[in-house]
Design a protein around this motif. Structure first.
Motif, PDB file in Angstrom:
ATOM      1  N   ALA A 264      -0.253 -11.772  -3.507  1.00 59.60           N
ATOM      2  CA  ALA A 264       0.722 -10.685  -3.547  1.00 59.60           C
ATOM      3  C   ALA A 264       2.114 -11.275  -3.678  1.00 59.60           C
ATOM      4  O   ALA A 264       2.442 -12.275  -3.027  1.00 59.60           O
ATOM      5  CB  ALA A 264       0.637  -9.840  -2.276  1.00 59.60           C
ATOM      6  N   ALA A 265       2.954 -10.671  -4.507  1.00 57.43           N
ATOM      7  CA  ALA A 265       4.320 -11.156  -4.688  1.00 57.43           C
ATOM      8  C   ALA A 265       5.175 -10.834  -3.468  1.00 57.43           C
ATOM      9  O   ALA A 265       5.095  -9.739  -2.909  1.00 57.43           O
ATOM     10  CB  ALA A 265       4.939 -10.531  -5.932  1.00 57.43           C
ATOM     11  N   LEU A 266       5.996 -11.799  -3.078  1.00 60.69           N
ATOM     12  CA  LEU A 266       6.989 -11.595  -2.018  1.00 60.69           C
ATOM     13  C   LEU A 266       8.408 -11.606  -2.583  1.00 60.69           C
ATOM     14  O   LEU A 266       9.370 -11.443  -1.824  1.00 60.69           O
ATOM     15  CB  LEU A 266       6.853 -12.667  -0.939  1.00 60.69           C
ATOM     16  N   GLN A 267       8.519 -11.817  -3.894  1.00 61.61           N
ATOM     17  CA  GLN A 267       9.818 -11.837  -4.564  1.00 61.61           C
ATOM     18  C   GLN A 267       9.763 -10.877  -5.746  1.00 61.61           C
ATOM     19  O   GLN A 267       8.737 -10.779  -6.426  1.00 61.61           O
ATOM     20  CB  GLN A 267      10.174 -13.250  -5.038  1.00 61.61           C
ATOM     21  N   PRO A 268      10.857 -10.163  -6.032  1.00 64.54           N
ATOM     22  CA  PRO A 268      10.826  -9.096  -7.030  1.00 64.54           C
ATOM     23  C   PRO A 268      10.589  -9.570  -8.458  1.00 64.54           C
ATOM     24  O   PRO A 268      10.101  -8.797  -9.297  1.00 64.54           O
ATOM     25  CB  PRO A 268      12.204  -8.436  -6.892  1.00 64.54           C
ATOM     26  N   GLU A 269      10.916 -10.821  -8.765  1.00 63.43           N
ATOM     27  CA  GLU A 269      10.773 -11.287 -10.148  1.00 63.43           C
ATOM     28  C   GLU A 269       9.348 -11.675 -10.523  1.00 63.43           C
ATOM     29  O   GLU A 269       9.052 -11.895 -11.703  1.00 63.43           O
ATOM     30  CB  GLU A 269      11.713 -12.475 -10.413  1.00 63.43           C
ATOM     31  N   LEU A 270       8.451 -11.776  -9.550  1.00 61.37           N
ATOM     32  CA  LEU A 270       7.072 -12.182  -9.838  1.00 61.37           C
ATOM     33  C   LEU A 270       6.249 -10.969 -10.251  1.00 61.37           C
ATOM     34  O   LEU A 270       6.052 -10.044  -9.467  1.00 61.37           O
ATOM     35  CB  LEU A 270       6.444 -12.863  -8.622  1.00 61.37           C
ATOM     36  N   ARG A 271       5.744 -11.006 -11.465  1.00 65.23           N
ATOM     37  CA  ARG A 271       4.998  -9.890 -12.013  1.00 65.23           C
ATOM     38  C   ARG A 271       3.506 -10.212 -12.032  1.00 65.23           C
ATOM     39  O   ARG A 271       3.096 -11.380 -11.971  1.00 65.23           O
ATOM     40  CB  ARG A 271       5.467  -9.581 -13.443  1.00 65.23           C
ATOM     41  N   PRO A 272       2.644  -9.187 -12.135  1.00 63.59           N
ATOM     42  CA  PRO A 272       1.205  -9.428 -12.229  1.00 63.59           C
ATOM     43  C   PRO A 272       0.863 -10.392 -13.368  1.00 63.59           C
ATOM     44  O   PRO A 272       1.370 -10.250 -14.485  1.00 63.59           O
ATOM     45  CB  PRO A 272       0.636  -8.031 -12.483  1.00 63.59           C
TER      46      PRO A 272
END
Length: 235
Positions: A67-75
Motif C-alpha cells: 500500500a502506498a504511504l506517499q501520494p506520488e506512488l501509483r498502482p
C-alpha cells in the motif's frame, strides 16, 4: 544462487508463474526459485521463510503487493526498498541482489521503481489518514505485512534478502471492509462473507471494481520482476 520467495497471496504467487500454489508446501520453479505461499501477516511469513531456508534457499525474497504511504506512488509502481522498517528496527536489504535485479528490469517509459523504505506492520491499515500518518512518522514510502519478518529471519540466518513489492492501493484510497474481510488469509474470496459485507455497504462496489483494475497493474509489475528472478541473480 537459489532464491527462496515468500509470497502471501494466491494472486501474488500466480504472478510468479505458480499456477496451483498450495499453502504449506515449497514449490520449485526452475533451477533458481523456491516459492512458499505463506498467507498474510508477519508470523506466517517468518514461518515460510524459515522453511525455505531449511529446504535449501540461499537467499530470501519477500514478494507481493504493498500500500502506498506517499501520494506520488501509483498502482503498479515497483518497490525495491534499500531497507525495511519493522519492530522499531531498520533492516538493510542486500545491495548486491537489489542492484542485480534492478539491472535486469526492462527500461521503458512509465516504468517506475521506488527505493525508499518499506514499513511492515502486523495489521492492515485501511484509512488514508492512518496511512498518511505512518508514512510521515516513519519516513516510509509503502506498507506491507510480511517483508520485515522475512528480513529478520534472513538476518538471523546470515543470508541475503530482498523485498520486491508492487503498489496496489494508493494513499488516498480507503479499503472497503469487503476487500479484506471477504477473503481468507491467502486472498481467496469467501463469497458468503464478501456478499454480506458488500450488502451493508453497496456504495463500496465502484471502489472494489477499481481495486480489481489496480490489482492487474500491480500484477503486471510483479510479473516483470518475476521474469528477472527466474533468470537468476547470480553475479
Amino acid at each position: 544462487m537459489r532464491l527462496g520467495i515468500v509470497t502471501a497471496l494466491f494472486a501474488e504467487a500466480r504472478s510468479l508463474g505458480l499456477k496451483k500454489p498450495r499453502p504449506g508446501q515449497t514449490h520449485a520453479l526452475g533451477e533458481h526459485l523456491l516459492v512458499r505461499l505463506s498467507g498474510m501477516g508477519p508470523e506466517r511469513a517468518a514461518l515460510a521463510a524459515r522453511q525455505l531456508l531449511d529446504d535449501g534457499a540461499q537467499a530470501l525474497v519477500s514478494f507481493g503487493t504493498a500500500a502506498a504511504l506517499q501520494p506520488e506512488l501509483r498502482p503498479g509502481t515497483l518497490c525495491l526498498p534499500h531497507e525495511v522498517l519493522w519492530q522499531e528496527q531498520r533492516w538493510a536489504a542486500d545491495e548486491s541482489l537489489r542492484s542485480r535485479l534492478l539491472a535486469k528490469l526492462p527500461t521503458q517509459r512509465r516504468w517506475q521503481v521506488c527505493g525508499r523504505p518499506l514499513l511492515t506492520v502486523g495489521e492492515a491499515c485501511v484509512e488514508p489518514q492512518g496511512k498518511e500518518a505512518l508514512g510521515r512518522s516513519h519516513g516510509a514510502a509503502a506498507l506491507d505485512m510480511e517483508s520485515g519478518a522475512v528480513a529478520a529471519v534472513a538476518t538471523e540466518a546470515q543470508r541475503p534478502w530482498l523485498a520486491v513489492r508492487a503498489i496496489l492501493d494508493p494513499l488516498q484510497r480507503r479499503l472497503p471492509k469487503a476487500a479484506l474481510g471477504g477473503v481468507d488469509a491467502f486472498g481467496r474470496l469467501q463469497p458468503r462473507v464478501f456478499l454480506g459485507l458488500l450488502s451493508r455497504r453497496p456504495q463500496d462496489l465502484p471502489v472494489l471494481m477499481v481495486l480489481g483494475r489496480d490489482l492487474e497493474a500491480a500484477s503486471t509489475s510483479l510479473r516483470r520482476a518475476a521474469e528477472c528472478l527466474h533468470a537468476g541473480l547470480d553475479a
